[in-house]
Design a protein around this motif. Structure first.
Motif, PDB file in Angstrom:
ATOM      1  N   GLY A  72       0.819  -1.193   0.000  1.00 55.23           N
ATOM      2  CA  GLY A  72       0.000   0.000   0.000  1.00 55.23           C
ATOM      3  C   GLY A  72       0.857   1.247   0.000  1.00 55.23           C
ATOM      4  N   ILE A  73       0.262   2.364  -0.465  1.00 49.11           N
ATOM      5  CA  ILE A  73       0.931   3.658  -0.476  1.00 49.11           C
ATOM      6  C   ILE A  73      -0.105   4.703  -0.152  1.00 49.11           C
ATOM      7  N   SER A  74       0.291   5.697   0.664  1.00 49.63           N
ATOM      8  CA  SER A  74      -0.620   6.759   1.071  1.00 49.63           C
ATOM      9  C   SER A  74       0.149   8.054   1.199  1.00 49.63           C
ATOM     10  N   PHE A  75      -0.642   9.160   1.248  1.00 55.94           N
ATOM     11  CA  PHE A  75      -0.039  10.489   1.310  1.00 55.94           C
ATOM     12  C   PHE A  75      -0.700  11.264   2.438  1.00 55.94           C
ATOM     13  N   GLU A  76      -0.031  12.329   2.844  1.00 59.45           N
ATOM     14  CA  GLU A  76      -0.602  13.189   3.866  1.00 59.45           C
ATOM     15  C   GLU A  76      -1.842  13.876   3.315  1.00 59.45           C
ATOM     16  N   SER A  77      -2.679  14.303   4.204  1.00 56.47           N
ATOM     17  CA  SER A  77      -3.961  14.880   3.787  1.00 56.47           C
ATOM     18  C   SER A  77      -3.783  16.170   3.004  1.00 56.47           C
ATOM     19  N   SER A  78      -2.709  16.903   3.280  1.00 57.83           N
ATOM     20  CA  SER A  78      -2.490  18.181   2.572  1.00 57.83           C
ATOM     21  C   SER A  78      -1.828  17.980   1.211  1.00 57.83           C
ATOM     22  N   SER A  79      -1.447  16.800   0.903  1.00 56.05           N
ATOM     23  CA  SER A  79      -0.736  16.530  -0.358  1.00 56.05           C
ATOM     24  C   SER A  79      -1.656  15.807  -1.326  1.00 56.05           C
ATOM     25  N   ARG A  80      -1.337  15.992  -2.599  1.00 58.68           N
ATOM     26  CA  ARG A  80      -2.110  15.300  -3.629  1.00 58.68           C
ATOM     27  C   ARG A  80      -1.664  13.861  -3.730  1.00 58.68           C
ATOM     28  N   ASN A  81      -2.528  13.029  -4.195  1.00 54.77           N
ATOM     29  CA  ASN A  81      -2.190  11.626  -4.437  1.00 54.77           C
ATOM     30  C   ASN A  81      -1.592  11.505  -5.831  1.00 54.77           C
ATOM     31  N   PHE A  82      -0.288  11.380  -5.868  1.00 52.17           N
ATOM     32  CA  PHE A  82       0.405  11.336  -7.159  1.00 52.17           C
ATOM     33  C   PHE A  82       0.462   9.921  -7.731  1.00 52.17           C
ATOM     34  N   PHE A  83       0.352   8.882  -6.833  1.00 55.19           N
ATOM     35  CA  PHE A  83       0.575   7.529  -7.317  1.00 55.19           C
ATOM     36  C   PHE A  83      -0.596   6.644  -6.903  1.00 55.19           C
ATOM     37  N   SER A  84      -0.735   5.562  -7.638  1.00 56.59           N
ATOM     38  CA  SER A  84      -1.640   4.469  -7.271  1.00 56.59           C
ATOM     39  C   SER A  84      -0.815   3.183  -7.269  1.00 56.59           C
ATOM     40  N   ILE A  85      -1.306   2.134  -6.554  1.00 57.40           N
ATOM     41  CA  ILE A  85      -0.527   0.918  -6.384  1.00 57.40           C
ATOM     42  C   ILE A  85      -1.412  -0.287  -6.576  1.00 57.40           C
ATOM     43  N   ASP A  86      -0.838  -1.308  -7.108  1.00 51.84           N
ATOM     44  CA  ASP A  86      -1.481  -2.627  -7.183  1.00 51.84           C
ATOM     45  C   ASP A  86      -1.131  -3.356  -5.880  1.00 51.84           C
ATOM     46  N   PRO A  87      -2.084  -3.619  -4.968  1.00 51.26           N
ATOM     47  CA  PRO A  87      -1.735  -4.182  -3.646  1.00 51.26           C
ATOM     48  C   PRO A  87      -1.163  -5.593  -3.729  1.00 51.26           C
ATOM     49  N   ASN A  88      -1.453  -6.297  -4.738  1.00 52.50           N
ATOM     50  CA  ASN A  88      -0.976  -7.686  -4.806  1.00 52.50           C
ATOM     51  C   ASN A  88       0.441  -7.768  -5.352  1.00 52.50           C
ATOM     52  N   PHE A  89       0.723  -6.924  -6.374  1.00 48.94           N
ATOM     53  CA  PHE A  89       2.041  -7.022  -7.023  1.00 48.94           C
ATOM     54  C   PHE A  89       2.954  -5.854  -6.671  1.00 48.94           C
ATOM     55  N   GLY A  90       2.461  -4.809  -6.080  1.00 47.59           N
ATOM     56  CA  GLY A  90       3.296  -3.691  -5.664  1.00 47.59           C
ATOM     57  C   GLY A  90       3.645  -2.716  -6.769  1.00 47.59           C
ATOM     58  N   ASN A  91       2.972  -2.794  -7.928  1.00 46.77           N
ATOM     59  CA  ASN A  91       3.289  -1.895  -9.049  1.00 46.77           C
ATOM     60  C   ASN A  91       2.705  -0.517  -8.783  1.00 46.77           C
ATOM     61  N   ILE A  92       3.568   0.520  -8.855  1.00 44.70           N
ATOM     62  CA  ILE A  92       3.177   1.898  -8.578  1.00 44.70           C
ATOM     63  C   ILE A  92       3.062   2.636  -9.920  1.00 44.70           C
ATOM     64  N   THR A  93       1.917   3.352 -10.113  1.00 38.74           N
ATOM     65  CA  THR A  93       1.622   4.068 -11.360  1.00 38.74           C
ATOM     66  C   THR A  93       1.416   5.540 -11.062  1.00 38.74           C
ATOM     67  N   LEU A  94       1.999   6.445 -11.949  1.00 40.16           N
ATOM     68  CA  LEU A  94       1.845   7.889 -11.799  1.00 40.16           C
ATOM     69  C   LEU A  94       0.452   8.281 -12.274  1.00 40.16           C
TER      70      LEU A  94
END
Length: 861
Positions: A72-94
């Motif tokens: 998993g990946i997360s950001f602070e509430s004041s920041s934008r969410n720049f990335f998404s993640i595949d929870p099973n494989f760990g692939n991070i996408t912009l």
């Protein structure tokens, strides 16, 4: 609890879970270093031009017990969410666009979990720069004021442009775009603007300069490509004026005039001067340097020049005044000075226009009477004209010209000073024509040349023309074509001619007359021009169908013109067809037509075209006639004498036919005649050859083929005999001449009797009877031992003597309907064509008589 007592199932399950939890270890991330793209994102950096949707990293970790892990990946509430993640494989996408200039690092929390334990780490992702920003000028717009006396090479301004990129993409260099202007230069690194070495600014020449500056970064990578960004701006340089230019006179050169009616103190002209430094001008003052002779004055502030004495007191005609203007500074000190020349001319006042005079004084209209067509170059002496201008000098100079004369006349002189006698000369004699115009009017114009007023005056010229006999009568046409029927009575009108003489009076009267070879039968009315026939004239188209002669139109002085007249006599149907004299009786050979001919002596078709017909025949329906040629032949079914014997009991086969010859005129005339036709079959009395020729008369090529075959056989026989004689003589070459000498063949008997017998045998049946005829023969030789030759056939009767006709020389005249040519030879040709059939018919008739006598057993011996 007592021994042997059972525990509850839920309690047992909880104890098991506690034991297992105490034995399970937490998962963890792999640390593969900064250069790796999988692991725990330690020291991970990402370029700001990375496209949205790109796979940028893979979280990678493990569980000590080997359990399946999720990420998993997360950001602070004041920041934008720049990335998404595949929870099973760990692939991070912009999923959000990066911008280093706004946010150069991103804080994120990554986590790994085995379902029981969850491990989280805080990571810092660095956003690296890409060359995606262009330089931007600051503090625009750039407008500066530079004094015009600023030294060359001086720094006058500095521009600045910023680029938010880093590295080479953030460095800026400066350039001037309008290189055609070499007055300024710019330092490419600092952006300092300087006046070029050797260049100066001049307010009086150019008050404003516009310079375009280009700012360009050092270039860099953007989305895989090397790019360079630039920006432009404009610097407006206003040149500030300084006191460095002398005063300038405006409107030079200066000219003024003093007229004879000017009053003392009158203003003549004003000179104007301004400070050459337009941006901050100083005041200027005027004064005379020399040349005024106390006769003129100038206002020192306005520059107005005026005369201070009466014009009559001025001693010179031209004054050259030297005027000086001085620049006064704001402190009251005289600065630069400049001078110019003012020319003042004393002139006479132009107050008199040119004036025309006649013999009796002032006059503005002149009249003259003259004959038409005078000689070119002739002077109109009846006009006595004087022109005068009372002014003096240039005011008295003027030009003369004719208005409305149309090039017929010219005036002398064309330029006059003060006064002159006017002469008008003929230029175009042909245009002075009484028949075209009887009154010539035009104007004589005098206009000043060099005066502003351009005073002018005019005089009317009126010329009355008198007529002369200068024209020849002219016919309305060069030739006249007329047609008149041949039966017109004497005195009939033929054609009217017309000629016009534009002269007036007796000179315009025209008289007509005719002459020529064809004019004997015609007269003309001397004044009306009507041509008519003589009272005794009898026109005959068969004698003369065309006449031509000339008609003459003459005025009282003998001037004349000619026209040609062509008269065609129209044929009238006034002749009936006439049969030949020998038409009463003829002989027809079976299968051969006989021809009759009638002649119509009318001159033209259709009056002389003859049609033939059979009016009555005894018996009927036996003969056919060609209505155009007059050929008479038997019907198709009559092809032997036997058929003729069956039709009629008349054994001599003589039939009577009533034939008609009718012309095509209107009204139509016709002639009838009775024709007796004797029919015989000539093939019964001829040999085989004659019978063959009769059979092949309709197919002449058959006869030609047979004749060619006979000739070929004769040639073959001749060649064969010649060849045989040649070989015979060759074998007996030695004895043959002796035999020829010793042996002589007996003389053959006379062949005269045999020849006569053959001739008698080959003669026609009618010729046998001719041999026995005991007619006296004047040419008979009484000493001859041979038979008397058969008499020849009697001579043909002489052809009818044609009626003599007048045969004038043939000529044709072009008319509206075509050329009409009389025909004179038609009858003679037809008579020649009939000679051969007539002879054959007479011979056949003679043979028939001989046969008849033979049948009656009346021998001639």
């Amino acid at each position: 609890m007592k021994y042997g007592q059972q525990f509850p199932a839920s309690l047992v399950l909880g104890l098991v879970q506690v034991c297992l939890a105490q034995a399970n270890f937490a998962p963890y991330f792999y640390d593969n270093g900064a250069s790796s793209t999988n692991g725990n994102m330690a020291l991970f950096s990402l370029s700001e031009d990375t496209p949205v949707g790109s796979h940028v990293y893979t979280l990678n970790g493990t569980d000590p017990e080997g359990d399946f892990v999720t990420y998993g990946i997360s950001f602070e509430s004041s920041s934008r969410n720049f990335f998404s993640i595949d929870p099973n494989f760990g692939n991070i996408t912009l999923i959000e666009e990066l911008d280093r200039e706004r946010e150069d690092e991103i804080e994120a929390i990554i986590s790994i979990s085995d379902g029981i334990n969850r491990v989280s780490e805080k990571v810092l992702i660095l956003v690296t720069d890409a060359n995606d920003e262009a330089p931007q000028f600051i503090n625009t717009p750039y407008i500066i004021l530079v004094p015009e006396d600023t030294p060359a090479g001086s720094s006058i301004f500095k521009v600045q442009a910023l680029d938010k990129d880093t590295g080479s993409g953030g460095s800026v260099t400066y350039f001037l775009q309008n290189l055609h202007s070499n007055k300024f230069t710019m330092d490419r690194h600092s952006g300092v603007l300087r006046i070029s070495v050797g260049a100066t600014l001049d307010y009086e020449k150019s008050r404003t300069h516009f310079i375009t500056v280009l700012a360009k970064d050092g270039g860099g990578r953007l989305r895989g490509d090397y790019v360079v960004f630039s920006a432009t701006t404009t610097i407006t340089i206003n040149v500030d004026d300084v006191q460095d230019t002398a005063p300038i006179f405006v409107g030079t050169p200066y000219y003024g005039y003093v007229y004879e009616d000017s009053h003392p103190g009158s203003e003549i002209l004003t000179v104007v001067a301004v400070d050459g430094d337009r941006g901050n001008p100083n005041m200027v003052l005027y004064n005379f340097v020399n040349g005024s002779d106390e006769a003129f004055r100038i206002n020192e502030t306005t520059g107005a020049i005026s005369v201070v004495v009466s014009p009559s007191q001025l001693k010179k005609e031209v004054y050259e005044l030297r005027v000086q203007v001085s620049e006064v500074s704001s402190s009251g000190v005289l600065a630069a000075q400049v001078s110019t020349t003012v020319t003042i001319r004393v002139v006479d006042l132009n107050n008199h226009p040119p004036t025309f005079y006649g013999e009796n004084g002032l006059q503005n209209m002149f009249e003259l009477t003259m004959y038409e067509h005078p000689s070119e170059g002739e002077i109109l002496r009846g006009l006595r004209i004087t022109v005068n201008d009372s002014d003096q000098g240039a005011n008295a100079k003027f030009n003369l010209r004719l208005v409305g004369a149309g090039g017929i006349f010219r005036v002398v002189p064309q330029t006059v000073l003060n006064e002159a006698q006017v002469t008008i000369i003929v230029e175009n004699s042909a245009a002075i024509d009484f028949e075209k115009i009887k009154l010539l009017t035009f104007k004589l114009l005098a206009v000043e040349v060099n005066t502003p007023e351009k005073f002018s005056s005019t005089a009317d010229i009126v010329i009355h023309l008198l007529d002369t006999n200068d024209n020849v009568p002219k016919f309305s046409s060069d030739y006249y074509i007329a047609r008149i029927p041949e039966n017109s009575p004497g005195g009939s009108n033929v054609v009217a001619v017309a000629a016009m003489d534009p002269d007036s009076g007796l000179w315009g009267e025209v008289k007509y007359s005719i002459y020529g070879a064809g004019a004997e039968l015609f007269l003309i009315h001397p004044s009306a021009g009507i041509i008519y026939t003589q009272p005794w004239a009898a026109l005959d188209a068969e004698v003369t169908s065309k006449y031509n002669f000339y008609v003459k139109a003459e005025d009282t002085e003998g001037k004349y013109s000619l026209a040609e007249v062509f008269v065609t006599v129209l044929d009238v149907n006034d002749h009936s067809p006439e049969f030949d004299e020998n038409i009463q009786e003829t002989t027809m050979v079976l299968g051969t037509p006989v021809k009759i001919e009638a002649t119509d002596h009318d001159a033209e078709e259709p009056n002389n075209v003859v049609d033939y017909s059979i009016m009555q025949a005894e018996p009927a329906n036996v003969f056919d006639i060609n209505e155009s040629t007059g050929e008479i032949r038997l019907k198709a079914f009559v092809h032997s004498l036997d058929i003729i014997h069956n039709i009629t009991k008349n054994r001599d086969c003589t039939w009577s036919v009533l034939v008609q010859a009718k012309d095509r005129g209107s009204p139509s005339f016709s002639t009838t005649a009775v024709l007796k036709i004797d029919i015989l079959d000539e093939t019964l009395h001829r040999g085989p050859m004659a019978a063959f020729l009769m059979q092949t008369k309709d197919n002449p090529m058959k006869a030609v083929g047979v004749l060619a075959g006979v000739i070929a056989i004769m040639v073959v026989i001749t060649v064969f005999i010649s060849t045989a004689m040649f070989w015979r003589n060759k074998k007996s070459n030695k004895i043959l001449p002796i035999r020829r000498v010793i042996r002589k063949r007996p003389s053959p008997p006379s062949r005269t009797i045999r020849a006569e017998w053959l001739k008698f045998k080959r003669s026609h049946a009618g010729d046998k009877f001719a041999v026995k005829d005991e007619l006296p023969n004047e040419n008979h030789n009484n000493n001859s031992l041979m038979f008397t030759p058969p008499p020849t056939a009697p001579a043909l009767p002489p052809p009818p003597t044609p009626i003599p006709k007048i045969s004038p020389t043939e000529w044709t005249v072009p008319t509206v309907s075509g050329s009409l040519t009389p025909k004179h030879t038609r009858k003679l040709l037809k008579e020649k064509a009939l000679e051969s059939p007539v002879q054959s018919a007479l011979v056949s008739e003679l043979k028939q008589k001989f046969e008849k006598k033979a049948m009656d057993n009346k021998p001639y011996f």
